[in-house]
Design a protein around this motif. Structure first.
Motif, PDB file in Angstrom:
ATOM      1  N   SER A   9      -1.645 -12.754  25.213  1.00  0.00           N
ATOM      2  CA  SER A   9      -1.878 -11.976  23.996  1.00  0.00           C
ATOM      3  C   SER A   9      -2.991 -12.587  23.167  1.00  0.00           C
ATOM      4  O   SER A   9      -3.388 -13.736  23.357  1.00  0.00           O
ATOM      5  CB  SER A   9      -0.606 -11.909  23.160  1.00  0.00           C
ATOM      6  N   VAL A  10      -3.468 -11.787  22.248  1.00  0.00           N
ATOM      7  CA  VAL A  10      -4.476 -12.235  21.292  1.00  0.00           C
ATOM      8  C   VAL A  10      -3.924 -11.933  19.909  1.00  0.00           C
ATOM      9  O   VAL A  10      -3.367 -10.857  19.682  1.00  0.00           O
ATOM     10  CB  VAL A  10      -5.808 -11.487  21.510  1.00  0.00           C
ATOM     11  N   GLU A  11      -4.060 -12.857  19.014  1.00  0.00           N
ATOM     12  CA  GLU A  11      -3.546 -12.639  17.665  1.00  0.00           C
ATOM     13  C   GLU A  11      -4.669 -12.240  16.730  1.00  0.00           C
ATOM     14  O   GLU A  11      -5.762 -12.776  16.771  1.00  0.00           O
ATOM     15  CB  GLU A  11      -2.911 -13.915  17.143  1.00  0.00           C
ATOM     16  N   LEU A  12      -4.359 -11.286  15.857  1.00  0.00           N
ATOM     17  CA  LEU A  12      -5.329 -10.883  14.849  1.00  0.00           C
ATOM     18  C   LEU A  12      -4.647 -10.941  13.488  1.00  0.00           C
ATOM     19  O   LEU A  12      -3.435 -10.726  13.388  1.00  0.00           O
ATOM     20  CB  LEU A  12      -5.831  -9.462  15.088  1.00  0.00           C
ATOM     21  N   MET A  13      -5.422 -11.199  12.466  1.00  0.00           N
ATOM     22  CA  MET A  13      -4.868 -11.265  11.112  1.00  0.00           C
ATOM     23  C   MET A  13      -5.585 -10.254  10.249  1.00  0.00           C
ATOM     24  O   MET A  13      -6.779  -9.997  10.411  1.00  0.00           O
ATOM     25  CB  MET A  13      -5.089 -12.665  10.509  1.00  0.00           C
ATOM     26  N   LEU A  14      -4.846  -9.709   9.341  1.00  0.00           N
ATOM     27  CA  LEU A  14      -5.467  -8.836   8.343  1.00  0.00           C
ATOM     28  C   LEU A  14      -4.911  -9.252   6.999  1.00  0.00           C
ATOM     29  O   LEU A  14      -3.689  -9.367   6.821  1.00  0.00           O
ATOM     30  CB  LEU A  14      -5.134  -7.369   8.620  1.00  0.00           C
ATOM     31  N   SER A  15      -5.796  -9.499   6.091  1.00  0.00           N
ATOM     32  CA  SER A  15      -5.369  -9.915   4.776  1.00  0.00           C
ATOM     33  C   SER A  15      -6.301  -9.266   3.784  1.00  0.00           C
ATOM     34  O   SER A  15      -7.496  -9.526   3.772  1.00  0.00           O
ATOM     35  CB  SER A  15      -5.431 -11.436   4.691  1.00  0.00           C
ATOM     36  N   SER A  29       0.845  -1.191   0.000  1.00  0.00           N
ATOM     37  CA  SER A  29       0.000   0.000   0.000  1.00  0.00           C
ATOM     38  C   SER A  29       0.884   1.247   0.000  1.00  0.00           C
ATOM     39  O   SER A  29       2.103   1.150   0.085  1.00  0.00           O
ATOM     40  CB  SER A  29      -0.883  -0.004   1.240  1.00  0.00           C
ATOM     41  N   VAL A  30       0.249   2.395  -0.101  1.00  0.00           N
ATOM     42  CA  VAL A  30       1.043   3.632  -0.144  1.00  0.00           C
ATOM     43  C   VAL A  30       1.524   4.029   1.243  1.00  0.00           C
ATOM     44  O   VAL A  30       2.410   4.868   1.363  1.00  0.00           O
ATOM     45  CB  VAL A  30       0.242   4.798  -0.750  1.00  0.00           C
ATOM     46  N   LEU A  31       0.962   3.445   2.272  1.00  0.00           N
ATOM     47  CA  LEU A  31       1.371   3.838   3.621  1.00  0.00           C
ATOM     48  C   LEU A  31       2.564   3.009   4.075  1.00  0.00           C
ATOM     49  O   LEU A  31       2.674   1.820   3.750  1.00  0.00           O
ATOM     50  CB  LEU A  31       0.202   3.659   4.595  1.00  0.00           C
ATOM     51  N   ALA A  32       3.423   3.647   4.837  1.00  0.00           N
ATOM     52  CA  ALA A  32       4.623   2.972   5.314  1.00  0.00           C
ATOM     53  C   ALA A  32       4.262   1.960   6.397  1.00  0.00           C
ATOM     54  O   ALA A  32       3.244   2.085   7.068  1.00  0.00           O
ATOM     55  CB  ALA A  32       5.602   4.003   5.872  1.00  0.00           C
ATOM     56  N   ASP A  33       5.108   0.940   6.557  1.00  0.00           N
ATOM     57  CA  ASP A  33       4.863  -0.125   7.523  1.00  0.00           C
ATOM     58  C   ASP A  33       4.588   0.416   8.923  1.00  0.00           C
ATOM     59  O   ASP A  33       3.592   0.086   9.556  1.00  0.00           O
ATOM     60  CB  ASP A  33       6.086  -1.058   7.611  1.00  0.00           C
ATOM     61  N   LEU A  44      -2.190  -6.016   1.427  1.00  0.00           N
ATOM     62  CA  LEU A  44      -1.802  -5.797   2.812  1.00  0.00           C
ATOM     63  C   LEU A  44      -2.040  -7.103   3.548  1.00  0.00           C
ATOM     64  O   LEU A  44      -3.177  -7.598   3.595  1.00  0.00           O
ATOM     65  CB  LEU A  44      -2.651  -4.666   3.409  1.00  0.00           C
ATOM     66  N   ARG A  45      -0.991  -7.693   4.062  1.00  0.00           N
ATOM     67  CA  ARG A  45      -1.166  -8.931   4.798  1.00  0.00           C
ATOM     68  C   ARG A  45      -0.279  -8.861   6.028  1.00  0.00           C
ATOM     69  O   ARG A  45       0.935  -8.660   5.910  1.00  0.00           O
ATOM     70  CB  ARG A  45      -0.777 -10.130   3.920  1.00  0.00           C
ATOM     71  N   LEU A  46      -0.892  -9.003   7.179  1.00  0.00           N
ATOM     72  CA  LEU A  46      -0.101  -8.848   8.385  1.00  0.00           C
ATOM     73  C   LEU A  46      -0.739  -9.579   9.548  1.00  0.00           C
ATOM     74  O   LEU A  46      -1.908  -9.948   9.513  1.00  0.00           O
ATOM     75  CB  LEU A  46       0.071  -7.367   8.735  1.00  0.00           C
ATOM     76  N   LYS A  47       0.083  -9.812  10.534  1.00  0.00           N
ATOM     77  CA  LYS A  47      -0.377 -10.452  11.765  1.00  0.00           C
ATOM     78  C   LYS A  47      -0.156  -9.474  12.909  1.00  0.00           C
ATOM     79  O   LYS A  47       0.919  -8.871  13.023  1.00  0.00           O
ATOM     80  CB  LYS A  47       0.439 -11.726  12.014  1.00  0.00           C
ATOM     81  N   CYS A  48      -1.187  -9.299  13.728  1.00  0.00           N
ATOM     82  CA  CYS A  48      -1.063  -8.375  14.850  1.00  0.00           C
ATOM     83  C   CYS A  48      -1.097  -9.172  16.142  1.00  0.00           C
ATOM     84  O   CYS A  48      -1.834 -10.159  16.254  1.00  0.00           O
ATOM     85  CB  CYS A  48      -2.217  -7.386  14.896  1.00  0.00           C
ATOM     86  N   VAL A  49      -0.337  -8.724  17.098  1.00  0.00           N
ATOM     87  CA  VAL A  49      -0.379  -9.322  18.422  1.00  0.00           C
ATOM     88  C   VAL A  49      -0.861  -8.260  19.383  1.00  0.00           C
ATOM     89  O   VAL A  49      -0.207  -7.226  19.562  1.00  0.00           O
ATOM     90  CB  VAL A  49       1.013  -9.836  18.833  1.00  0.00           C
TER      91      VAL A  49
END
Lengths: 1168, 305
Positions: B99-105, B59-63, B164-169
């Motif tokens: 912790s709780v894990e979340l995914m965004l894809s 995406s255009v936004l930085a990490d 955009l694919r990422l894992k959040c903790v």
């Protein structure tokens, strides 16, 4: 609410629509294009316009040059005439070497990214004839010249915003600058003397020109149709004589003015006398001097025009490089044509104007008129970038022709075969001379240095170009409105040139000038000020003037008693002063009304007759490079354009209220017209103390804002970017008209004015830590690192380095930041010493890496692979754009828009900050002491307006001079606050976040637009405990880059002594600097002679003084233990009295230096 | 502690909104009231995204910019007490206990711009505490989407082929550490609307009463009578709170947990004092010094009351 105050709007939806779908027809913000019009217009004039543009006029002015193929005395040989018949500049295209490219157009964005220059071919049509035979032509390529963006030689010309975006530009790309080696450069506007108007000057330095020279003079900067100029000066000599001075090729020449007059036309003394004295024969001051003027000239014995011309021609033959076939008379004619009043074509006209100048000089000497002020805008015009560029091209073409001639002459002198009929010979000459004019222009643009034979009638040789920095859009746009007085004036000790004069009202902004050394010299154009880039059509004017009763220029009239009517320095005729006023009024009425063939921007400078004031007359100006500005003409209620020459004699009301009938003829459209673009952006600047508005103009340009929207297509060395820019709640209406919302420059912050915890003392400010954690003021810095493998080899050598990993073994951890292709991974985190590119070196057979060298952690944003110009070689260049995150930290600089800058000194969490009853907490806390001495009331008003705007959900107009004493801003916004249930004055009771107790008094809290400035501690901090030292003195090196120290200088030392902190002094100057332990001989006191002995096996090395020891004589007596041996195996006895002392290392160095000069230092060391 | 009232503080709940509660507390010391306020803002544990592992971001936004945006998203934290703080957990970096894990894809495949909202964040940790029958409303770590369309907050926009694919903790934390863990938005706090205690001084041009707007809380207290003598001994007694939730916790949870955290903090202090006392008593006994009763300080100059 008072209806006089307009309310601004955020236009959110409109802006979003424009941003998503850039207009396909025309710009959404036409005012921006107008701001750069002087640059683009002047460049366009080079190739466009009457007679094929300025460059074609220029080559016509250069004329034909002649060379002969013989150097024998008495025989000229064959005659070779040559000239440039035509100049063409193409549009930028890929090089002819590249055979594969289909779309051959080159666009500026490619040049920015590839760090090349945006340029196109300069083609000269070389014409020659042999022995006056038929002319032959050849087109010569004269290199590639840098092209101004958005000009008529640029592909971006007339592109719609949508097209601009398609070509990787800003949707509102303005052009007006050049791209040179990937850097955006522009030629800055320069103030020069108004053209074609003789100016009376009193200058003490004139006295030094020679014996009997006085300080009086009349100077005219005469401009040719191709915009090159020649300055002529008349000097008054104390005996009443007048000489004519000019400079040619940086040399000055003085000629008696009568000689010029007599050479111009066939004339006699009577005519000259009448032309200067006119009817005032009783003025004995004048007649005495004229008699002397004419009488002293008698000694030259030149009476006829031909004799005079021949005399002049004889003297200037060498200077003008005339060939032997030209007669002296013709050389004389050329001198007159090229030097004397070059704005006029006809010699009769030159004669008249010269007489006028002589009369003006006498009037100045007699005190009948005052000197004209060269520092006033009235006598100034602007040297435009495009015109200067054309002047340089003209000069370079001239040099090119001279070079051709010199080459032929040297061929003749060296007895080489010179055959003008042979085309091969001609092309051989071309081969030998430097034809690359484009390279010289590239040099000019990249350095700003003017390399010139003639000096182009300018006062400086460097500083003509500046980098158009894109720190933020405000700074960028300011570059194009910047006008410099000339670097010559920067060295002047007097401040008179820097003064703000009332003449510049409406033309130069009184606010927008930097403080410090360029103050008053570097000005900015008022935002409505226009600079003409083409001459207006005045061909009908002579007839109109005749109709209005202006008499013939030939009538017997001279001097200030009659009104001289001049159009662009040409005398059109004479009339009475009463009639002149009528003529001026009618002309103005007609030109505004239209339909009378008078251009609206004609400047009608009527200088009335006065007692010792400016020399009277009716001076009309129609040519380019003038400043003009729009005002409303009251009799017709229509737009009129006025210039700085006429303005001092006009009555222009500032507001409609102050119009008085019989006095005012004009009224300003808006009082804000006098301010520059940036000065207009300061909200409520009319409430502030004036220097604060100047500071804001500076700080607006240093703000970390939004440099542009096409930053992906740029490779600037450094770009600052604010990630969360906002549209200001409080802004001037012009902010929207200039479309500055596309480039936000700050954030609306809740600001409380309170002294809290003491961390906001002395221009420090407290930041809300929670705001900061939510992203307040977050910014990034983008840096571009260039990796160039071609620097590893010499030019012309074959390519031996290739990007990527080789087959040899290399450390696996390189792959942490590099991908399989040897290029950095997008998003990779780089620290000092990490590899940013891998390449395989054939000659060594090894894979190597380029390292990231900065101390700061960065992330890889982009990697661009750059090919070479021709596109035939293997990839050797790449740029890596790095992103450095810059979250605000303690020590970063912020400022409001009122010259109130401060440094963040502490970040307090939300729980500790004061809060209002509704739970609002400030983002920023500033100290009330920042206000009384600085008197930035505008900031208070902005705070009030911001709060009211936020509460009612609307933007507020902050244009200055909208409120009055009756209808105050405080009341207007106070009522709005009251309506929303807040205190009328903007105060609120607040509670301490620490104790929960209500603060002793109510607090002024509101919304202020805050800018984050680009000065950040991360770029500035310098700290060291130990580190690199200078190898000669062993003292710490200096410089932040080399992790050096900060010098404790003499004044700091004085302070330490003054405080009695001896231990600190020793610590700084010795222990932390070049502390060393050395050995000294206590006997002889030498630092240099003690040395280490070479120990025997099992023993320790000792220190012995070589000087006090004696060589062991074989078989001589010695005591065991006293014997020692040096490195050569020589044995010594004695010298054991050494000890170790602590000294600064430089002392030892000093001793060594002195020893080299044969001076011995002796140290008395105690105890022995 | 203030013991002006035998019954302890009295609470009147005036209004409960969708996300806020407005209440009055009577018979409380100012210091305690402010402590309560501070605790609610800064020390109630909630859940927020703390670590982001970015797999693909075109995406255009930085990490780091996206990571920051993700961190500020309110996550359902009602059951956060079941989680441990990572610092108290015996895992290495994070685990299911802390912790709780979340995914965004998300990947845009159309020509139109794609908007990525918080509802696209998927909780991937199968937690024993979650009650899956209850409409996912109380699921720990579920992003809060309180808007009408239920999309939540816009995270990022994607154009065609951007991904955009990422894992959040998401971890448990308090707002003292970072504002993203704050359960509250603005926290209204007021006492003494008539300024009878004269803690503050209203600036005015002619008449303070005319120029200053009356607080809405004025209705809840007696206006000062004319010529009423100033009681310099009076202390603030009645406090007007407005607690607005940022989403992660219900407003009543914020208040209740605020009390809870404050109690535990005080208990901690009392416990530490006790320990301190015991040790000092021991040392006193060791030095044959006269013993003092519990509650009295070893240093007579320093009075805890």
């Amino acid at each position: 609410m008072p209806s006089t105050v307009a309310t601004a709007s955020f236009n959110t939806l409109k802006r979003e629509e424009i941003f998503r779908n850039p207009p396909k027809d025309k710009s959404a913000w036409p005012l921006l294009k107008q701001a750069v019009a002087p640059h683009v217009g002047s460049f366009n004039a080079l190739m466009d316009g009457p007679d094929g543009g300025l460059l074609n006029l220029a080559v016509k002015d250069i004329g034909t040059k002649t060379v002969f193929d013989s150097n024998e005395v008495g025989r000229l040989g064959n005659k070779f005439n040559f000239r440039i018949a035509e100049v063409q500049i193409t549009k930028p295209a890929v090089s002819a070497k590249d055979k594969t490219t289909v779309n051959r157009r080159v666009f500026p964005s490619e040049c920015r990214e590839r760090m090349s220059s945006y340029r196109s071919r300069l083609i000269l049509k070389f014409a020659w004839s042999v022995n006056d035979g038929p002319e032959q032509f050849e087109y010569r390529e004269a290199g590639t010249v840098p092209i101004m963006l958005a000009s008529n030689r640029c592909h971006l010309e007339n592109m719609s915003p949508a097209d601009m975006v398609a070509h990787k530009e800003e949707s509102e790309e303005l052009g007006g600058y050049f791209v040179v080696n990937g850097i955006e450069k522009l030629i800055r506007l320069l103030i020069v003397q108004r053209r074609n108007h003789p100016m009376a000057i009193i200058r003490p330095s004139f006295v030094g020109r020679g014996a009997s020279y006085s300080h009086f003079g009349v100077q005219i900067r005469s401009v040719r149709p191709d915009q090159t100029s020649q300055t002529n000066v008349l000097h008054y000599l104390n005996d009443g004589n007048v000489t004519f001075r000019f400079a040619w090729r940086k040399n000055e020449y003085l000629i008696p003015v009568v000689m010029i007059l007599k050479a111009l036309i066939e004339t006699n003394d009577r005519e000259i006398f009448d032309g200067i004295v006119g009817t005032e024969t009783s003025n004995s001051f004048l007649t005495d001097r004229l008699e002397l003027l004419l009488r002293t000239y008698k000694s030259y014995n030149l009476y006829l025009k031909q004799d005079t011309l021949a005399y002049l021609g004889d003297k200037f033959r060498i200077v003008f490089g005339a060939t032997p076939d030209v007669s002296d008379i013709d050389v004389g004619k050329e001198v007159l044509q090229r030097i004397v009043l070059v704005h006029l074509k006809d010699n009769k006209e030159k004669f008249r104007t010269l007489l006028f100048m002589v009369r003006k000089l006498y009037a100045l000497v007699a005190g009948d008129c005052c000197p004209d002020n060269p520092d006033a805008a009235q006598h100034q015009e602007i040297l435009l970038g495009g015109f200067l560029y054309g002047m340089i091209i003209k000069e370079k073409i001239d040099e090119y022709l001279q070079g051709f001639k010199a080459q032929v002459t040297s061929d003749v002198n060296r007895k080489m075969a010179v055959n003008f009929e042979d085309k091969k010979y001609i092309s051989k000459v071309f081969m030998k001379i430097n034809e690359n004019i484009g390279q010289k222009l590239q040099y000019f643009l990249s350095t700003g240095n003017l390399v010139s034979q003639s000096g182009l009638d300018l006062q400086q040789v460097s500083g003509y170009t500046v980098v158009a920095e894109k720190i933020n859009f405000h700074r960028f746009i300011s570059h194009f409105r910047m006008v410099h007085r000339g670097s010559f004036f920067a060295q002047l000790k007097t401040t008179t040139v820097r003064k703000l004069l009332p003449e510049s009202w409406g033309f130069l902004c009184p606010v927008h000038t930097p403080d410090g050394s360029p103050c008053g010299l570097l000005n900015h154009l008022a935002h409505k000020c226009i600079i003409k880039t083409s001459a207006s059509d005045v061909s009908h004017l002579p007839t109109i003037l005749k109709q209005l009763g202006v008499g013939s220029p030939d009538m017997l009239a001279a001097g200030p008693s009659k009104c001289c009517v001049q159009l662009d320095g040409q005398i059109m005729g004479w009339t009475s002063h009463e009639n002149a006023r009528r003529v001026a009024d009618v002309l103005r009425y007609w030109k505004v009304e239209g339909g009378h063939n008078i251009p609206t921007d004609l400047e009608i400078g009527l200088v009335p007759l006065s007692h010792g004031g400016q020399y009277p007359g009716l001076f009309l100006f129609s040519q380019s490079a003038r400043m003009v500005r729009p005002v409303k003409y009251l009799p017709l209620d229509k737009e009129d354009f006025v210039g700085p020459f006429e303005q001092p004699y006009m009555n222009i009301a500032v507001t409609p209220d102050e119009i008085t009938s019989d006095i005012h003829s004009h009224v300003e459209f808006s009082p804000t017209n006098i301010l520059s673009i940036l000065a207009n952006m300061t909200p409520f600047s009319d409430f502030n103390q004036s220097p604060r508005n100047m500071y804001q103009c500076q700080m607006g340009k240093q703000t970390m804002g939004t440099p542009g929207t096409a930053t992906v297509h740029r490779s600037d060395n450094k770009i600052y970017r604010l990630q969360s820019g906002q549209s200001p709640i409080v802004r001037a209406n012009l902010y929207d008209e200039y479309g500055l919302d596309s480039f936000p420059n700050g954030t609306n912050a809740v600001v409380a004015v309170i002294s809290y915890t003491g961390y906001d003392m002395d221009d420090a400010m407290i930041l809300n830590k929670s705001s900061h954690e939510r992203g307040f003021g977050y910014g990034s810095v983008y840096k571009v690192e260039k990796v160039d493998l071609s620097q590893k080899r010499r030019r012309g050598d074959p390519i031996t380095c290739h990007f990527g990993f080789g087959q040899d073994s290399w450390p696996e951890q390189w792959r942490e930041t590099l991908d399989a292709d040897g290029l950095p991974i997008i998003g990779a985190r780089l620290q000092e010493g990490d590899p940013i590119a891998a390449y395989f070196d054939e000659t060594l057979g090894k894979t190597k890496v380029m390292l990231y060298k900065s101390h700061e952690t960065a992330y890889v944003e982009e990697v661009k692979l750059l090919g070479d110009d021709a596109g035939e070689n293997e990839l050797q260049n790449l740029t890596v754009k790095l992103r450095i995150t810059r979250s605000p930290i303690i020590g970063d600089k912020f400022s409001s828009r009122h010259g109130q800058k401060g440094v963040c000194s502490q970040k307090w969490g939300a729980v500790d900050l004061p809060f209002t009853e509704t739970g609002m907490q400030p983002d920023i806390i500033i100290n009330p002491h920042a206000f009384p001495s600085r008197m930035t009331i505008g900031m208070f008003v902005e705070s009030l307006a911001g709060k009211a705007g936020a509460l009612h959900g609307m933007a507020h107009d902050a244009t200055p001079w909208k409120f009055t004493e009756e209808n105050t801003a405080a009341n207007y916004f106070g009522e709005q606050l009251k309506e929303a249930g807040y205190n009328y004055h903007g105060n609120e009771p607040m509670y301490s976040g620490v104790t929960g107790e209500e603060l002793r008094c109510d607090i002024y809290i509101g919304l202020v637009y805050y800018q984050r400035l680009r000065h950040m501690v991360n770029d500035k901090f310098q700290v060291r405990s130990t580190g690199p030292v200078n190898s000669l003195t062993m003292q710490p090196v200096k410089g932040r880059k080399r992790s050096g120290g900060i010098r404790v200088g003499e004044m700091e030392r004085d302070a330490f002594i003054g405080h009695g902190t001896a231990f600190l002094l020793q610590d700084r100057l010795l222990n932390c600097s070049d502390y060393t332990q050395v050995n000294v001989c206590t006997d002889c006191g030498s630092l240099l002679t003690p040395q280490s002995t070479v120990p025997r096996i099992g023993a320790q090395s000792k220190i012995r003084c070589r000087r006090c020891a004696t060589k062991l004589v074989p078989g001589g007596p010695f005591e065991e233990g006293q014997l020692w041996e040096d490195g050569q195996g020589t044995k010594f006895v004695g010298g054991e009295n050494t000890s170790t002392i602590a000294i600064p290392f430089v002392l030892k160095y000093l001793d060594s230096e002195l020893a080299a000069m044969g001076i011995k230092m002796r140290f008395n060391v105690e105890p022995k | 502690m203030n013991r002006s009232s035998e019954q302890g503080p009295e609470v009147t709940i005036r209004r409960v909104g969708r996300e806020d509660v407005d209440f009055v507390v009577k018979d409380m010391d100012l210091a305690l009231a402010n402590s309560f306020r501070r605790v609610m803002i800064g020390e109630i544990p909630t859940l927020a995204i703390d670590l982001v592992e970015i797999e693909i971001n075109t995406s255009v936004l930085a990490d780091e910019f996206i990571a920051h945006r993700l961190g500020l998203i309110p996550l359902e934290s009602t059951l956060v007490d079941n989680l441990l703080f990572t610092r108290d957990c015996d895992c290495d970096q994070y685990c299911d206990k802390c912790s709780v894990e979340l995914m965004l894809s998300a990947r845009c495949t159309t020509d139109a711009t794609m908007d990525v909202y918080t509802r696209d964040l998927m909780v991937t940790t199968v937690s024993q505490y979650n009650n899956y029958d209850n409409n996912n409303n109380n699921n720990l770590g579920q992003p809060i989407c309180n808007d009408q369309e239920g999309k939540g907050i816009l995270i990022c926009k994607l154009r065609k082929h951007q991904e955009l694919r990422l894992k959040c903790v998401a971890k448990k934390g308090i707002a003292k550490e970072h504002a993203k863990w704050s359960p509250t938005a603005a926290m209204g706090f007021e006492y003494d609307p008539w300024n009878k205690l004269r803690h503050t001084d209203y600036w005015y041009e002619e008449d303070a009463n005319e120029e200053w707007p009356k607080s809405a809380n004025c209705d809840w207290e007696e206006p000062p009578r004319e010529n009423e003598p100033f009681d310099y001994n009076a202390k603030p007694n009645q406090y007007y709170f407005t607690v607005e939730s940022a989403g992660s916790l219900k407003q009543h949870d914020i208040v209740m947990r605020g009390i809870d955290v404050l109690q535990k903090k005080l208990a901690g202090i009392i416990f530490e004092l006790k320990v301190l006392d015991e040790t000092s008593e021991k040392s006193r006994l060791d030095t044959e010094f006269q013993g003092t009763a519990y509650g009295q300080t070893p240093n007579p100059e320093y009075n805890w009351n």
